[in-house]
Design an enzyme around this catalytic site. Sequence first.
Site, PDB file in Angstrom:
ATOM      1  N   CYS A 146      25.654 -11.400  26.465  1.00  0.00           N
ATOM      2  CA  CYS A 146      26.001 -10.528  25.350  1.00  0.00           C
ATOM      3  C   CYS A 146      26.738 -11.298  24.249  1.00  0.00           C
ATOM      4  O   CYS A 146      27.010 -12.490  24.372  1.00  0.00           O
ATOM      5  CB  CYS A 146      26.877  -9.392  25.866  1.00  0.00           C
ATOM      6  N   ASP A 163      25.366 -12.716  33.504  1.00  0.00           N
ATOM      7  CA  ASP A 163      25.083 -13.589  32.358  1.00  0.00           C
ATOM      8  C   ASP A 163      25.055 -15.037  32.836  1.00  0.00           C
ATOM      9  O   ASP A 163      25.843 -15.433  33.692  1.00  0.00           O
ATOM     10  CB  ASP A 163      26.163 -13.470  31.281  1.00  0.00           C
ATOM     11  N   CYS A 182      33.809 -12.951  30.221  1.00  0.00           N
ATOM     12  CA  CYS A 182      32.958 -13.902  29.489  1.00  0.00           C
ATOM     13  C   CYS A 182      33.714 -15.204  29.218  1.00  0.00           C
ATOM     14  O   CYS A 182      33.121 -16.287  29.241  1.00  0.00           O
ATOM     15  CB  CYS A 182      32.477 -13.287  28.181  1.00  0.00           C
ATOM     16  N   CYS A 233      28.886 -10.827  35.898  1.00  0.00           N
ATOM     17  CA  CYS A 233      28.096  -9.764  35.270  1.00  0.00           C
ATOM     18  C   CYS A 233      26.604 -10.083  35.236  1.00  0.00           C
ATOM     19  O   CYS A 233      25.808  -9.265  34.804  1.00  0.00           O
ATOM     20  CB  CYS A 233      28.591  -9.537  33.848  1.00  0.00           C
TER      21      CYS A 233
END
Length: 152
Positions: A77, A54, A121, A52
Amino acid sequence: MSSDSDIDKVAEELQSKVLVGYSDVVVDHAQNPRNLGSLPNADGFASITGSCGDNMEIWLNVKDGIISEVGFWTDGCGSSIVAGSMATELAKGKSLAVASRISQQDILGALGGLPEESEHCALLASNAVKEAIKNYLALKNEPWKKAYRRQT
């Protein structure tokens, strides 16, 4: 005119609506992330970027084959923060062999799950721990390389 207590009540109500569907463990790690921050002169380090975009960084200190200290940072996030926090908690105090097997599913299970769109994540956090361990092992075999590694 609204009082501070009215504003606090509205803020609490909004926060409770935002957190619907998240486990108590996720909420706790979001509000109180564990092991947040770098470790100076860490024995192992990794910085990786997830699917993503990140980025997550993991620092390790190892004593007698056991992860004695671990820190993390992410520009991602809230779910990345939560996953990094849990991954470091799962790794701390574990042998390198055990910590290197921490999976996306282990992190998700310990958190009580994440929404499907945020499950990646946990994979980012798992991969960051594994890469930090690989870095530690590489530096252990060739310690002179640590002098050339960027320390943060």
